[in-house]
Structure formats: C-alpha cells, structure tokens
Design a protein around this motif. Sequence first.
Motif, PDB file in Angstrom:
ATOM      1  N   VAL A 144       0.853  -1.184   0.000  1.00  0.00           N
ATOM      2  CA  VAL A 144       0.000   0.000   0.000  1.00  0.00           C
ATOM      3  C   VAL A 144       0.890   1.236   0.000  1.00  0.00           C
ATOM      4  N   THR A 145       0.640   2.169  -0.902  1.00  0.00           N
ATOM      5  CA  THR A 145       1.437   3.395  -0.991  1.00  0.00           C
ATOM      6  C   THR A 145       0.716   4.607  -0.424  1.00  0.00           C
ATOM      7  N   LYS A 146      -0.621   4.651  -0.526  1.00  0.00           N
ATOM      8  CA  LYS A 146      -1.345   5.796   0.023  1.00  0.00           C
ATOM      9  C   LYS A 146      -2.819   5.441   0.206  1.00  0.00           C
ATOM     10  N   PHE A 147      -3.469   6.223   1.055  1.00  0.00           N
ATOM     11  CA  PHE A 147      -4.901   6.071   1.300  1.00  0.00           C
ATOM     12  C   PHE A 147      -5.454   7.448   1.619  1.00  0.00           C
ATOM     13  N   GLY A 148      -6.665   7.736   1.131  1.00  0.00           N
ATOM     14  CA  GLY A 148      -7.250   9.043   1.389  1.00  0.00           C
ATOM     15  C   GLY A 148      -8.749   9.056   1.236  1.00  0.00           C
ATOM     16  N   MET A 149      -9.370  10.114   1.734  1.00  0.00           N
ATOM     17  CA  MET A 149     -10.806  10.313   1.605  1.00  0.00           C
ATOM     18  C   MET A 149     -11.066  11.775   1.259  1.00  0.00           C
ATOM     19  N   TYR A 150     -12.210  12.034   0.651  1.00  0.00           N
ATOM     20  CA  TYR A 150     -12.536  13.409   0.260  1.00  0.00           C
ATOM     21  C   TYR A 150     -14.046  13.580   0.186  1.00  0.00           C
ATOM     22  N   THR A 151     -14.454  14.846   0.219  1.00  0.00           N
ATOM     23  CA  THR A 151     -15.839  15.204  -0.066  1.00  0.00           C
ATOM     24  C   THR A 151     -15.832  16.267  -1.156  1.00  0.00           C
ATOM     25  N   GLU A 152     -16.796  16.208  -2.051  1.00  0.00           N
ATOM     26  CA  GLU A 152     -16.865  17.117  -3.200  1.00  0.00           C
ATOM     27  C   GLU A 152     -18.288  17.633  -3.354  1.00  0.00           C
ATOM     28  N   ILE A 153     -18.407  18.931  -3.651  1.00  0.00           N
ATOM     29  CA  ILE A 153     -19.719  19.546  -3.876  1.00  0.00           C
ATOM     30  C   ILE A 153     -19.698  20.213  -5.246  1.00  0.00           C
ATOM     31  N   ASP A 154     -20.588  19.765  -6.146  1.00  0.00           N
ATOM     32  CA  ASP A 154     -20.725  20.339  -7.492  1.00  0.00           C
ATOM     33  C   ASP A 154     -22.024  21.141  -7.541  1.00  0.00           C
ATOM     34  N   ASN A 155     -21.906  22.357  -8.099  1.00  0.00           N
ATOM     35  CA  ASN A 155     -23.097  23.205  -8.142  1.00  0.00           C
ATOM     36  C   ASN A 155     -23.181  23.932  -9.474  1.00  0.00           C
ATOM     37  N   ASN A 156     -24.299  23.745 -10.172  1.00  0.00           N
ATOM     38  CA  ASN A 156     -24.606  24.494 -11.389  1.00  0.00           C
ATOM     39  C   ASN A 156     -25.579  25.608 -11.053  1.00  0.00           C
ATOM     40  N   ALA A 157     -25.245  26.831 -11.442  1.00  0.00           N
ATOM     41  CA  ALA A 157     -26.150  27.942 -11.186  1.00  0.00           C
ATOM     42  C   ALA A 157     -27.480  27.696 -11.891  1.00  0.00           C
ATOM     43  N   GLY A 158     -28.589  27.850 -11.152  1.00  0.00           N
ATOM     44  CA  GLY A 158     -29.910  27.634 -11.723  1.00  0.00           C
ATOM     45  C   GLY A 158     -30.308  26.188 -11.841  1.00  0.00           C
ATOM     46  N   SER A 159     -29.494  25.277 -11.314  1.00  0.00           N
ATOM     47  CA  SER A 159     -29.803  23.854 -11.418  1.00  0.00           C
ATOM     48  C   SER A 159     -30.928  23.479 -10.468  1.00  0.00           C
ATOM     49  N   THR A 160     -31.637  22.426 -10.798  1.00  0.00           N
ATOM     50  CA  THR A 160     -32.700  21.901  -9.932  1.00  0.00           C
ATOM     51  C   THR A 160     -32.158  20.861  -8.954  1.00  0.00           C
ATOM     52  N   ASP A 161     -30.818  20.669  -8.922  1.00  0.00           N
ATOM     53  CA  ASP A 161     -30.215  19.674  -8.038  1.00  0.00           C
ATOM     54  C   ASP A 161     -29.996  20.216  -6.637  1.00  0.00           C
ATOM     55  N   GLY A 162     -30.940  20.998  -6.126  1.00  0.00           N
ATOM     56  CA  GLY A 162     -30.816  21.556  -4.790  1.00  0.00           C
ATOM     57  C   GLY A 162     -29.882  22.751  -4.775  1.00  0.00           C
ATOM     58  N   ASP A 163     -30.036  23.633  -3.781  1.00  0.00           N
ATOM     59  CA  ASP A 163     -29.188  24.822  -3.745  1.00  0.00           C
ATOM     60  C   ASP A 163     -27.779  24.521  -3.258  1.00  0.00           C
ATOM     61  N   ILE A 164     -27.565  23.350  -2.634  1.00  0.00           N
ATOM     62  CA  ILE A 164     -26.208  22.938  -2.268  1.00  0.00           C
ATOM     63  C   ILE A 164     -25.539  22.245  -3.441  1.00  0.00           C
ATOM     64  N   GLY A 165     -26.253  21.316  -4.057  1.00  0.00           N
ATOM     65  CA  GLY A 165     -25.746  20.653  -5.243  1.00  0.00           C
ATOM     66  C   GLY A 165     -25.465  19.181  -5.014  1.00  0.00           C
ATOM     67  N   LEU A 166     -24.827  18.577  -6.015  1.00  0.00           N
ATOM     68  CA  LEU A 166     -24.479  17.165  -5.957  1.00  0.00           C
ATOM     69  C   LEU A 166     -23.267  17.000  -5.054  1.00  0.00           C
ATOM     70  N   THR A 167     -23.406  16.219  -3.976  1.00  0.00           N
ATOM     71  CA  THR A 167     -22.378  16.093  -2.946  1.00  0.00           C
ATOM     72  C   THR A 167     -21.844  14.668  -2.920  1.00  0.00           C
ATOM     73  N   TYR A 168     -20.513  14.555  -3.029  1.00  0.00           N
ATOM     74  CA  TYR A 168     -19.852  13.247  -3.110  1.00  0.00           C
ATOM     75  C   TYR A 168     -19.096  12.953  -1.822  1.00  0.00           C
ATOM     76  N   LEU A 169     -19.023  11.684  -1.481  1.00  0.00           N
ATOM     77  CA  LEU A 169     -18.135  11.184  -0.444  1.00  0.00           C
ATOM     78  C   LEU A 169     -17.347  10.036  -1.052  1.00  0.00           C
ATOM     79  N   GLY A 170     -16.019  10.208  -1.137  1.00  0.00           N
ATOM     80  CA  GLY A 170     -15.216   9.226  -1.855  1.00  0.00           C
ATOM     81  C   GLY A 170     -13.977   8.821  -1.099  1.00  0.00           C
ATOM     82  N   THR A 171     -13.387   7.727  -1.548  1.00  0.00           N
ATOM     83  CA  THR A 171     -12.147   7.222  -0.970  1.00  0.00           C
ATOM     84  C   THR A 171     -11.244   6.715  -2.074  1.00  0.00           C
ATOM     85  N   LYS A 172      -9.918   6.830  -1.846  1.00  0.00           N
ATOM     86  CA  LYS A 172      -8.926   6.398  -2.832  1.00  0.00           C
ATOM     87  C   LYS A 172      -7.852   5.569  -2.145  1.00  0.00           C
ATOM     88  N   LEU A 173      -7.395   4.546  -2.852  1.00  0.00           N
ATOM     89  CA  LEU A 173      -6.344   3.659  -2.352  1.00  0.00           C
ATOM     90  C   LEU A 173      -5.295   3.477  -3.431  1.00  0.00           C
TER      91      LEU A 173
END
Length: 318
Positions: free
Chosen positions: A55-84
């Motif tokens: 194993v060389t590395k491990f990590g986690m992240y959160t990501e928030i994508d937001n399109n102005a005027g989108s119907t995907d909520g006022d916060i936007g599409l929210t990701y929770l991810g992990t990488k190995l």
Amino acid sequence: MKKLALLLGSLLVVGATASAKEAVVAPVEVSKEVVVVAEPVAEVVVVEETPLLKVTKFGMYTEIDNNAGSTDGDIGLTYLGTKLGLASGSGDWTYGVHAYRAWTLDSDEGVIDGANDRRFELDAWRNFNRTSDFKYSLGARARFAGSYDRYYARAKYSYGFVSGWVDLMHQSANDSSDKNDNHRVEVMPLNLTFGPLTLGYNFQGVRETGDVVENGNRVESAEHQLRAYFPLYSVGKFSSDAEIRLGLKKDSTAADKAAKTEEDYDFGDLQRYGINTNYQYSDNLSFNVSYLYEIVKYSTDKRDKYYGEFVAGWDYKF
C-alpha cells in the motif's frame, strides 16, 4: 700423618668432581609458545523478501458540485469518496482503487433523491525506464458508474521538459439508460514545461455508436482547449497551485450532418479557473482543498453554464 692428608685430599677432589658433573647435567627448562589457528567463519547474508504488493497511500474526500440555476438543490451534488494506491514490490507496477457515492442536497429539503450517483474505478500502470531521462507508462482503467461502464487504454510519457498522455475509451450504456454507447478519446500530446509553468493542448472527441437514437441523430463531437498549470506560492508546510483552461472551439454534428448540437461553443467561450491548496502536516499526512469555477457561453440557444466545484480531503502516504 702424610697418608691421612693424602686421603683427605683425594676425597675433596672426588666430591668437587661429582658436584661439577651434577651441575652440567642439570635439566634446562625450555619455554614453548602455543599457537592456536582459528577456523574461518562463513559470512551470513540476510536477504529481505520483496513484497508482492504494498500500500502506498490512502485518502478520503468530499466534493460539492453546483450548477447555477440547477434543480439539483441549492447545495448541489455532494460526493463522499475514498482512494487507495498500491504498488508492486519492484515499483514497476502501480494500481489505484477509487470509489464514491453522491447525494443531491438542499439546505431546506435535505437529501432530495438519495444516492443517485455512484462510481467504482480500478487503475493499473506498467512503468518503464523509471531511472532514465525518457520515462513512459502503459495502463488500463475500468470505471463502473450508475448509468454506464467505461473502459480505458492509457499511455503517458515524459522526457525533460516535454510530456504527454492519451486515454482511449469505450463507454457502454447500462440497460436502464436511454443513451447510446460511444467511443471517446482525450489526449494531451505535447505539454511543455518552462520553469514552473506547464502549457499544453487538449483534445476530446466523442462518437456515439449505440442503437438508441437521441433526438433522431447519433452525435459526434470534437473539443479543443489550451491548458496551463503553475504554482502560486509555497510557505512552510503550505503550498498552492493553479490551473487555467481556455476553450478554443467545440463542434458537434449528427449522423445526418444536421446543425450543431446545443453544447457547442466558439473561441474563448469556455473558461475554467482552478486553485488547489495543500498543507503537509507531516512526511506522511497531508490535507488539501481545491476550488474551480467554469463558465461556458454556448453558441446555441442553451442557457449559459456557471459551474463551481469544491473539494476537501486528506491523504496518507506509507
């Protein structure tokens, strides 16, 4: 009296002679040095076994994508991810595992539609000439998403101030999708690095091949961009770098050579600005935050795009 004197003299001479003989024959002790010859000792060589995979590395992240005027909520599409990250014992092979789930979030309504997006991704690279000036790698990727599966053949190289990479892809739409299958290519054939600045040309092409026909046509598109990467600052454990993308042109045509599709743009009508900040807490642990903002003014009647992406995460290197 004379006879007595002669007798006593004879006895004295015999006694002296005997004493002399004893002195001559007295044993003499001889000192002897004992030499011990040591046998040679065999050298013991300890051979460490190279691990098959580490194993060389491990990590986690959160990501928030937001399109102005989108119907995907006022916060936007929210990701929770992990990488190995993994590597072979020799280091010639490197591997990656990436997975995430995403939810559409709204500040008033909370989770709107649950985990509406997911992805699982596997990467493999075979690295050649790792200690020479000219380095290159060949790789593959498999991406399994909610609405499609995508398979990659990959390559990259670097030689001095010149580098580049290419991804060849086939995307297969899942049965629940109403999209066509397609072939894709993305390539940056020639990146030039001048001191801290790297400049490169990016091409992306898509050709739909499936049997599902959207809007009566199968679409082919070609997109051209210029990209620049450069550091901003480095102070103590903090460092920051930036990326700028300038759209040159995007053209799309349908199978019957109909008019452009709705997402085409002309020179300068796509602009993306990104900044990434890293905090190196220790030799192994780092934290990073990035933000990008993209503006696209379409050459069709489609509403212009104003898109933001915020990412925060951590990585631990072994």
